[in-house]
Design an enzyme around this catalytic site. Structure first.
Site, PDB file in Angstrom:
ATOM      1  N   LYS A 176       0.823  -1.222   0.000  1.00  0.00           N
ATOM      2  CA  LYS A 176       0.000   0.000   0.000  1.00  0.00           C
ATOM      3  C   LYS A 176       0.857   1.272   0.000  1.00  0.00           C
ATOM      4  O   LYS A 176       0.597   2.200  -0.755  1.00  0.00           O
ATOM      5  CB  LYS A 176      -0.923   0.001   1.226  1.00  0.00           C
ATOM      6  CG  LYS A 176      -1.903   1.171   1.271  1.00  0.00           C
ATOM      7  CD  LYS A 176      -2.703   1.193   2.561  1.00  0.00           C
ATOM      8  CE  LYS A 176      -3.547  -0.034   2.725  1.00  0.00           C
ATOM      9  NZ  LYS A 176      -4.402   0.029   3.927  1.00  0.00           N
TER      10      LYS A 176
ATOM     11  N   LYS B 264       2.445  -3.901  11.043  1.00  0.00           N
ATOM     12  CA  LYS B 264       1.113  -3.927  11.648  1.00  0.00           C
ATOM     13  C   LYS B 264       1.256  -4.493  13.048  1.00  0.00           C
ATOM     14  O   LYS B 264       2.184  -5.265  13.329  1.00  0.00           O
ATOM     15  CB  LYS B 264       0.158  -4.806  10.839  1.00  0.00           C
ATOM     16  CG  LYS B 264      -1.307  -4.444  11.039  1.00  0.00           C
ATOM     17  CD  LYS B 264      -1.653  -3.165  10.280  1.00  0.00           C
ATOM     18  CE  LYS B 264      -3.135  -2.839  10.395  1.00  0.00           C
ATOM     19  NZ  LYS B 264      -3.484  -1.674   9.557  1.00  0.00           N
TER      20      LYS B 264
ATOM     21  N   THR C 102      -8.808   8.703   5.639  1.00  0.00           N
ATOM     22  CA  THR C 102      -9.110   7.455   4.926  1.00  0.00           C
ATOM     23  C   THR C 102     -10.435   7.590   4.180  1.00  0.00           C
ATOM     24  O   THR C 102     -10.543   7.193   3.014  1.00  0.00           O
ATOM     25  CB  THR C 102      -9.142   6.254   5.892  1.00  0.00           C
ATOM     26  OG1 THR C 102      -7.955   6.255   6.690  1.00  0.00           O
ATOM     27  CG2 THR C 102      -9.217   4.954   5.124  1.00  0.00           C
TER      28      THR C 102
ATOM     29  N   SER D 293      -0.958  10.196   7.198  1.00  0.00           N
ATOM     30  CA  SER D 293      -0.013   9.863   8.269  1.00  0.00           C
ATOM     31  C   SER D 293       1.411  10.258   7.851  1.00  0.00           C
ATOM     32  O   SER D 293       2.191  10.757   8.661  1.00  0.00           O
ATOM     33  CB  SER D 293      -0.057   8.358   8.577  1.00  0.00           C
ATOM     34  OG  SER D 293      -1.087   8.063   9.482  1.00  0.00           O
TER      35      SER D 293
END
Length: 411
Positions: free
Chosen positions: A90, A102, A185, A344
């Site tokens: 991504k 993650k 988002t 971010s």
């Protein structure tokens, strides 16, 4: 097929299209580091309870690793591995200088008090503080976490390493968070949808949307889409699902959710079965909740012409194939929901520079990145004669592979 198996499958298909050799393929697939820690805290009643925390650092060929911290009962190693890998592709698709990571803790945050959540976050940060860092691994919020969680992480990390606002993103504004991050988002979903519809000679105005999930992503997407003239005909969250073929009053629904902590009981629409949200009559379906919700059981019943993946890995490979045969166009998660990690990145840049942007600049830059990302994605589709999902995977994997080779890691 679980999330990790599905992600690995897509990786292998894209790798074949790119013609990667087996050594490089293995290098790209194996995580850089996997961390598992025990987090024991005293509860408010004085009893001790232990939770398991994870952090998977997948790849750092293109820059510091980046990825959310998830608090959810179903957090487990395979899911965290899959999401870390997806973050690697991504960030490469978005063309921002990060790798993927993650993390998460297997817990139900709704069953913990604010003070218990704070203790849990601080203990978790103590266990991983020497493995994260401004130029190493930069956590962010995810499902079950938010700006307050990031504030606790920042404070705990700074006890060991000094004032370090760039070590986490998605922070409160007063601690160096970026304007526009909360909506990022959802706004990215809007820009991605606009780019896709423009390709088909269409616009958002007049299109009928069904949105599964009304958390941060789904609620912002619904608000911004409705402001552009899109008609939200169905919405669901953990409390229930509603529909109104004439369009739901999203501002009214947002007020209701604020007061009632869920869409259940909203009187501006009819209540429907939660599972039916995915097969409601609409033009565009936006799954913006958990992964794996579109599968072989319901794929044949989906009526939408377009699916915009606001959630991570909402469509399993079998459903992908069914929907492709039906002619449904799917805009994949590693592009469609990249608005959050892009802003971010903007927050991280602002923190390092010590110079904050106004919200107009944040949103303008986000649109530039999302529009460019779609163009790059379409070029890969044309090069490899593939669908949008494989276009996104080949785009992301190719960029990481090139960085890996240039660094001398690929041999």
């Amino acid at each position: 097929m679980n999330a990790l198996a599905a992600t690995n499958r897509n990786f292998k298909l894209a790798s074949r299209l790119l013609g990667l050799d087996s050594k490089l393929e293995k290098s790209l697939l194996i995580p850089f580091r996997e961390i598992k820690v025990e987090c024991t805290i005293p509860k408010d009643d004085g009893t001790l309870v232990s939770y398991v925390g994870f952090r998977v650092q997948h790849d750092n060929a293109r820059g510091p690793m980046k990825g959310g911290i998830r608090y959810h009962p179903e957090v487990e190693p395979d899911e965290v591995n899959a999401l870390a890998q997806l973050m690697t592709w991504k960030t490469a698709v978005a063309k921002i200088p990060y790798g993927g990571a993650k993390g998460g803790i297997g817990c139900d945050p709704s069953e913990l008090s604010i003070s218990e959540l704070e203790r849990l976050t601080r203990v978790f940060t103590q266990k991983i503080h020497d493995l994260i860092g401004i130029h190493t691994d930069v956590p962010a919020p995810d499902m079950g976490t938010g700006p307050q969680t990031m504030a606790w992480m920042l404070d705990e990390y700074s006890k060991f390493h000094g004032h370090s606002p760039a070590v986490v993103t998605g922070k409160p504004i007063d601690l160096g968070g970026s304007l526009g991050r909360d909506a990022a988002t959802g706004r990215g979903v809007l820009f991605a949808t606009e780019a896709l519809l423009n390709e088909h000679g269409m616009s958002i105005s007049g299109q009928r949307f069904a949105i599964q999930g009304f958390g941060n992503v789904g609620s912002w997407a619904a608000k911004l889409i409705s402001e552009k003239g899109g008609k939200i005909v169905a919405v669901s969250d953990v409390t229930g699902a509603i529909k109104n073929k004439n369009g739901i009053d999203i501002l009214g629904l947002l007020e209701h959710v604020e007061e009632n902590r869920g869409i259940k009981g909203f009187d501006g629409a009819d209540s429907i079965d939660t599972d039916s949200i995915l097969v409601e009559d609409c033009d565009i379906l936006v799954p913006a909740a958990l992964g794996g919700v579109i599968n072989r059981e319901n794929a044949n019943e989906i009526k939408a012409k377009f699916i915009i993946e606001g959630a991570n890995h909402p469509t399993d490979p079998e459903a992908d194939e069914i929907l492709r045969r039906k002619g449904v166009v799917i805009l994949p998660d590693i592009y469609a929901n990249s608005g959050g990690v892009t802003v971010s990145y903007f927050e991280w840049v602002q923190n390092i520079q010590g110079f904050m942007w106004d919200e107009e600049k944040v949103n303008k830059e986000l649109k530039t990145y999302m529009t460019r990302g779609f163009k790059d994605l379409k070029e890969m589709c044309a090069t490899h004669s593939c669908d949008l999902r494989m276009g996104a995977f080949t785009l992301g994997i190719n960029r990481v592979a090139q960085a890996t080779i240039i660094r001398g890691w690929g041999s």
